[in-house]
Scaffold this motif. Structure first.
Motif, short mmCIF file in Angstrom:
data_model
loop_
_atom_site.label_atom_id
_atom_site.label_comp_id
_atom_site.label_asym_id
_atom_site.label_seq_id
_atom_site.Cartn_x
_atom_site.Cartn_y
_atom_site.Cartn_z
N ASN A 141 -21.00 45.15 -25.38
CA ASN A 141 -21.11 43.75 -25.78
C ASN A 141 -21.28 43.61 -27.28
O ASN A 141 -20.68 42.73 -27.92
CB ASN A 141 -22.29 43.09 -25.04
CG ASN A 141 -22.45 41.63 -25.41
OD1 ASN A 141 -23.47 41.24 -25.98
ND2 ASN A 141 -21.49 40.80 -25.07
N ALA A 142 -22.07 44.50 -27.88
CA ALA A 142 -22.28 44.47 -29.33
C ALA A 142 -20.98 44.79 -30.07
O ALA A 142 -20.64 44.13 -31.06
CB ALA A 142 -23.37 45.47 -29.72
N ASP A 183 -14.89 40.64 -32.75
CA ASP A 183 -14.58 39.21 -32.83
C ASP A 183 -14.80 38.68 -34.25
O ASP A 183 -14.00 37.89 -34.76
CB ASP A 183 -15.43 38.42 -31.84
CG ASP A 183 -15.06 38.72 -30.39
OD1 ASP A 183 -13.95 39.23 -30.16
OD2 ASP A 183 -15.89 38.44 -29.50
N TYR A 184 -15.88 39.13 -34.87
CA TYR A 184 -16.21 38.62 -36.21
C TYR A 184 -15.23 39.12 -37.28
O TYR A 184 -14.80 38.37 -38.14
CB TYR A 184 -17.64 39.02 -36.59
CG TYR A 184 -18.71 38.21 -35.90
CD1 TYR A 184 -18.73 36.82 -36.00
CD2 TYR A 184 -19.70 38.83 -35.16
CE1 TYR A 184 -19.71 36.08 -35.36
CE2 TYR A 184 -20.69 38.08 -34.53
CZ TYR A 184 -20.69 36.70 -34.63
OH TYR A 184 -21.65 35.97 -34.01
N VAL A 185 -14.93 40.41 -37.26
CA VAL A 185 -14.16 41.00 -38.36
C VAL A 185 -12.65 40.89 -38.18
O VAL A 185 -11.89 41.11 -39.12
CB VAL A 185 -14.55 42.48 -38.58
CG1 VAL A 185 -16.04 42.61 -38.81
CG2 VAL A 185 -14.09 43.34 -37.41
N PRO A 217 -19.39 48.37 -46.82
CA PRO A 217 -19.29 47.18 -45.96
C PRO A 217 -19.88 47.45 -44.57
O PRO A 217 -19.56 48.47 -43.94
CB PRO A 217 -17.77 46.94 -45.89
CG PRO A 217 -17.22 47.60 -47.10
CD PRO A 217 -18.09 48.81 -47.34
N GLN A 218 -20.71 46.57 -44.12
CA GLN A 218 -21.38 46.74 -42.83
C GLN A 218 -21.42 45.41 -42.09
O GLN A 218 -21.27 44.34 -42.68
CB GLN A 218 -22.82 47.23 -43.03
CG GLN A 218 -22.95 48.55 -43.74
CD GLN A 218 -24.41 48.90 -44.00
OE1 GLN A 218 -25.32 48.13 -43.69
NE2 GLN A 218 -24.64 50.07 -44.59
N ILE A 219 -21.66 45.51 -40.79
CA ILE A 219 -21.89 44.32 -39.97
C ILE A 219 -22.99 44.64 -38.97
O ILE A 219 -23.00 45.73 -38.37
CB ILE A 219 -20.61 43.86 -39.24
CG1 ILE A 219 -20.91 42.58 -38.44
CG2 ILE A 219 -20.03 44.94 -38.35
CD1 ILE A 219 -19.69 41.93 -37.82
N SER A 220 -23.92 43.73 -38.81
CA SER A 220 -25.04 43.91 -37.87
C SER A 220 -24.92 42.88 -36.76
O SER A 220 -24.85 41.67 -37.04
CB SER A 220 -26.38 43.76 -38.59
OG SER A 220 -27.46 43.88 -37.68
N VAL A 221 -24.88 43.34 -35.52
CA VAL A 221 -24.74 42.44 -34.38
C VAL A 221 -25.73 42.84 -33.29
O VAL A 221 -26.28 43.93 -33.29
CB VAL A 221 -23.30 42.48 -33.80
CG1 VAL A 221 -22.31 41.89 -34.76
CG2 VAL A 221 -22.92 43.91 -33.42
N LEU A 233 -10.89 38.72 -40.53
CA LEU A 233 -10.94 39.17 -41.92
C LEU A 233 -9.94 40.29 -42.20
O LEU A 233 -9.87 40.79 -43.32
CB LEU A 233 -12.35 39.65 -42.27
CG LEU A 233 -13.47 38.62 -42.09
CD1 LEU A 233 -14.83 39.28 -42.35
CD2 LEU A 233 -13.27 37.42 -43.01
N GLY A 234 -9.22 40.70 -41.17
CA GLY A 234 -8.26 41.78 -41.35
C GLY A 234 -8.93 43.13 -41.50
O GLY A 234 -8.33 44.06 -42.07
N GLN A 235 -10.15 43.29 -41.00
CA GLN A 235 -10.87 44.55 -41.08
C GLN A 235 -11.06 45.12 -39.67
O GLN A 235 -10.83 44.44 -38.67
CB GLN A 235 -12.22 44.36 -41.76
CG GLN A 235 -12.13 43.97 -43.23
CD GLN A 235 -13.48 43.72 -43.85
OE1 GLN A 235 -14.16 42.75 -43.53
NE2 GLN A 235 -13.90 44.62 -44.74
N LYS A 236 -11.51 46.35 -39.65
CA LYS A 236 -11.76 47.02 -38.38
C LYS A 236 -13.21 47.51 -38.33
O LYS A 236 -13.80 47.83 -39.36
CB LYS A 236 -10.81 48.20 -38.19
CG LYS A 236 -9.35 47.80 -38.03
CD LYS A 236 -8.49 49.03 -37.78
CE LYS A 236 -7.03 48.65 -37.60
NZ LYS A 236 -6.19 49.86 -37.35
N VAL A 237 -13.73 47.58 -37.12
CA VAL A 237 -15.09 48.07 -36.91
C VAL A 237 -15.08 49.60 -36.93
O VAL A 237 -14.28 50.23 -36.22
CB VAL A 237 -15.67 47.57 -35.58
CG1 VAL A 237 -17.06 48.16 -35.33
CG2 VAL A 237 -15.73 46.05 -35.58
#
Length: 246
Positions: A175-176, A182-184, A42-46, A187-191
């Protein structure tokens, strides 16, 4: 007897070949599964932005002068005289020799078809770093008196530019990460850790607008008007960050 031995060796070779093919297939499948498993992390790109506005405390002024005439030696001599006056003036004004330099020199000939004669033209530009902007008007007036007749450009700078750029980069990363949180969070997830950071920084340097040439500027200075709009330097850092999710 020989036929049986040959058949035995042939069967043994075929069996070994099949085992080799099976092992190779298992290895390829294992690699594919590993790559697929890795791609499914699982990944997130910001993107993030860090912005800082500062007041310049230095300026690089590029000025020039030119002379023309019938004789090449005469034209060069006129230019040399201006250079001599300019350098003497800068030294007298306390500008270190390391803060000014010749940036361009040209000497050429053109033909005037109406007057049917050749004209020689000599020009030179100087770049002068002013570390005390309060001296700007006095320096410009003195350069005008020495023979400078045009301003090629003004570039504003800061003596602490590297420190401000470093601060802007940190702001961009923070900021990123805030965006990712804010996004995750819903969803109950952590960065998690950052696995890729792409940086793209830019610096906006204000360029003042000058109306006319050095003589026009001298007239404005004589009338006690402001002749320099410093403005601000805007340092903007943009980053793209890929975080894993936990």
């Amino acid at each position: 007897m020989k036929s049986k031995i040959h058949e035995y060796q042939k069967n043994k070779f075929n069996l070994m070949s099949k085992k080799a093919v099976l092992i190779l297939a298992l290895l390829v499948a294992g690699i594919s599964n590993a790559q697929e498993s890795k791609a499914q992390v699982p990944q997130i790109s910001v993107s993030g932005e860090g912005k800082i506005k500062i007041i310049p405390d230095q300026a690089v002024v590029t000025v020039g002068f030119q002379n023309s005439g019938k004789d090449v030696k005469e034209v060069k001599t006129l230019n040399d005289e201006v250079v001599d006056k300019v350098i003497k003036f800068l030294k007298k004004s306390g500008i270190p020799a390391t803060d000014y330099k010749t940036s361009n020199v040209s000497l050429g000939k053109s033909y005037d078809y109406e007057k049917k004669k050749s004209i020689f033209q000599a020009s030179q530009t100087l770049s002068i770093t002013l570390k005390d902007l309060s001296k700007y008007d006095d320096i410009m007036m003195g350069l005008n008196d020495a023979g400078i007749n045009s301003i090629q450009g003004v570039e504003f700078k800061s003596s602490k530019m590297e420190d401000y750029e470093r601060e802007a980069r940190k702001k961009a990363i923070l900021n990123a990460k805030q965006k990712a949180n804010d996004y995750v969070s819903v969803l109950g997830q952590k960065v998690g850790k950052a696995i890729l950071i792409t940086d793209n920084s830019s610096v906006h340097v204000p360029q003042p607008y000058f109306k006319g040439n050095m003589m026009a500027m001298a007239t404005e200075a004589d009338s006690s008007r402001e002749t320099l709009a410093i403005g601000e330097i805007e340092i903007v850092t943009n980053v793209s960050v890929v975080f894993t999710l936990e």
